[in-house]
Write a protein that holds these residues in place. Structure first.
Motif, PDB file in Angstrom:
ATOM      1  N   PRO A  16       0.927  -1.254   0.053  1.00  0.00           N
ATOM      2  CA  PRO A  16       0.035   0.011   0.127  1.00  0.00           C
ATOM      3  C   PRO A  16       0.911   1.252  -0.009  1.00  0.00           C
ATOM      4  O   PRO A  16       0.261   2.375  -0.363  1.00  0.00           O
ATOM      5  N   ASP A  17       1.955   1.131   0.338  1.00  0.00           N
ATOM      6  CA  ASP A  17       3.149   2.497   0.292  1.00  0.00           C
ATOM      7  C   ASP A  17       4.331   2.003  -0.214  1.00  0.00           C
ATOM      8  O   ASP A  17       4.520   0.541  -0.214  1.00  0.00           O
ATOM      9  N   ALA A  18       5.340   2.851  -0.447  1.00  0.00           N
ATOM     10  CA  ALA A  18       6.558   2.436  -0.817  1.00  0.00           C
ATOM     11  C   ALA A  18       7.271   1.540   0.166  1.00  0.00           C
ATOM     12  O   ALA A  18       8.392   0.790  -0.429  1.00  0.00           O
ATOM     13  N   SER A  19       7.134   1.486   1.326  1.00  0.00           N
ATOM     14  CA  SER A  19       7.880   0.798   2.481  1.00  0.00           C
ATOM     15  C   SER A  19       6.927  -0.380   3.069  1.00  0.00           C
ATOM     16  O   SER A  19       7.359  -0.989   3.932  1.00  0.00           O
ATOM     17  N   SER A  20       5.912  -0.800   2.320  1.00  0.00           N
ATOM     18  CA  SER A  20       5.194  -1.646   2.951  1.00  0.00           C
ATOM     19  C   SER A  20       4.593  -2.860   1.844  1.00  0.00           C
ATOM     20  O   SER A  20       4.707  -2.623   0.611  1.00  0.00           O
ATOM     21  N   PHE A  21       4.332  -3.880   2.246  1.00  0.00           N
ATOM     22  CA  PHE A  21       3.655  -5.175   1.505  1.00  0.00           C
ATOM     23  C   PHE A  21       2.551  -5.825   2.185  1.00  0.00           C
ATOM     24  O   PHE A  21       2.378  -5.736   3.319  1.00  0.00           O
ATOM     25  N   VAL A  22       1.742  -6.408   1.329  1.00  0.00           N
ATOM     26  CA  VAL A  22       0.692  -7.264   2.066  1.00  0.00           C
ATOM     27  C   VAL A  22       0.888  -8.510   1.744  1.00  0.00           C
ATOM     28  O   VAL A  22       1.287  -8.879   0.367  1.00  0.00           O
ATOM     29  N   ALA A  23       0.926  -9.576   2.532  1.00  0.00           N
ATOM     30  CA  ALA A  23       1.267 -10.989   2.314  1.00  0.00           C
ATOM     31  C   ALA A  23       0.008 -11.442   1.758  1.00  0.00           C
ATOM     32  O   ALA A  23      -1.049 -11.076   1.866  1.00  0.00           O
ATOM     33  N   GLY A  24       0.284 -12.614   0.826  1.00  0.00           N
ATOM     34  CA  GLY A  24      -0.921 -13.305   0.145  1.00  0.00           C
ATOM     35  C   GLY A  24      -1.611 -14.312   1.300  1.00  0.00           C
ATOM     36  O   GLY A  24      -1.064 -14.299   2.353  1.00  0.00           O
ATOM     37  N   ALA A  25      -2.873 -14.721   0.764  1.00  0.00           N
ATOM     38  CA  ALA A  25      -3.566 -15.471   1.679  1.00  0.00           C
ATOM     39  C   ALA A  25      -2.782 -16.711   2.150  1.00  0.00           C
ATOM     40  O   ALA A  25      -2.848 -17.269   3.345  1.00  0.00           O
ATOM     41  N   ASP A  26      -1.770 -17.289   1.410  1.00  0.00           N
ATOM     42  CA  ASP A  26      -1.083 -18.358   2.073  1.00  0.00           C
ATOM     43  C   ASP A  26       0.271 -18.009   2.823  1.00  0.00           C
ATOM     44  O   ASP A  26       0.970 -18.801   3.211  1.00  0.00           O
ATOM     45  N   GLY A  27       0.269 -16.539   2.940  1.00  0.00           N
ATOM     46  CA  GLY A  27       1.764 -15.961   4.138  1.00  0.00           C
ATOM     47  C   GLY A  27       2.828 -15.692   3.398  1.00  0.00           C
ATOM     48  O   GLY A  27       3.784 -15.395   3.873  1.00  0.00           O
ATOM     49  N   THR A  28       2.498 -15.774   1.914  1.00  0.00           N
ATOM     50  CA  THR A  28       3.851 -15.542   1.269  1.00  0.00           C
ATOM     51  C   THR A  28       3.935 -13.987   0.926  1.00  0.00           C
ATOM     52  O   THR A  28       2.934 -13.600   0.554  1.00  0.00           O
ATOM     53  N   ALA A  29       4.994 -13.298   0.676  1.00  0.00           N
ATOM     54  CA  ALA A  29       5.315 -12.031   0.176  1.00  0.00           C
ATOM     55  C   ALA A  29       6.679 -12.041  -0.294  1.00  0.00           C
ATOM     56  O   ALA A  29       7.643 -12.559  -0.083  1.00  0.00           O
ATOM     57  N   ALA A  30       6.887 -11.163  -1.129  1.00  0.00           N
ATOM     58  CA  ALA A  30       8.272 -10.742  -1.628  1.00  0.00           C
ATOM     59  C   ALA A  30       8.423  -9.062  -1.619  1.00  0.00           C
ATOM     60  O   ALA A  30       7.466  -8.498  -1.850  1.00  0.00           O
ATOM     61  N   PHE A  31       9.621  -8.836  -1.462  1.00  0.00           N
ATOM     62  CA  PHE A  31       9.838  -7.064  -1.135  1.00  0.00           C
ATOM     63  C   PHE A  31      11.462  -7.171  -1.407  1.00  0.00           C
ATOM     64  O   PHE A  31      12.156  -7.810  -0.861  1.00  0.00           O
ATOM     65  N   ARG A  32      11.504  -5.990  -2.343  1.00  0.00           N
ATOM     66  CA  ARG A  32      13.069  -5.832  -2.901  1.00  0.00           C
ATOM     67  C   ARG A  32      13.233  -4.400  -2.594  1.00  0.00           C
ATOM     68  O   ARG A  32      12.388  -3.747  -3.317  1.00  0.00           O
TER      69      ARG A  32
END
Length: 93
Positions: A16-32
């Motif tokens: 939702p912003d440049a320094s945040s992420f939302v994990a998927g329903a399975d709990g996985t996420a990627a951020f670089r």
């Protein structure tokens, strides 16, 4: 509170912003992310914290609602109330 620096994403469409992420329903996420310069040029230790928000909200470059609402000399954290430092990694050279 300790000094923190939000790590901005290299993805211009990061949400939702440049320094945040939302994990998927399975709990996985990627951020670089990437910063200009070397963090270790001016610090002997660098801590990476991932903050989990119980309320599902994010606060931009600030890690929790308390710091967002009380910026300045009377700043207070609200970890444990609406946010939790989920993971702490220490990197030292």
């Amino acid at each position: 509170m300790e000094r923190t620096l939000a790590l901005p994403s290299v993805d211009p469409a990061q949400a939702p912003d440049a320094s945040s992420f939302v994990a998927g329903a399975d709990g996985t996420a990627a951020f670089r992310g990437k910063l200009d310069g070397s963090l270790l040029d001016s610090a002997s230790q660098v801590f990476f914290s991932v903050v989990y928000h119980f309320d599902g909200k994010t606060y931009g470059a600030l890690p929790n609602a308390g710091e967002f609402q009380t910026q300045g000399v009377n700043c207070r954290g609200s970890f444990g109330e609406d946010a939790m430092r989920h993971l702490l990694i220490l990197q030292k050279w």
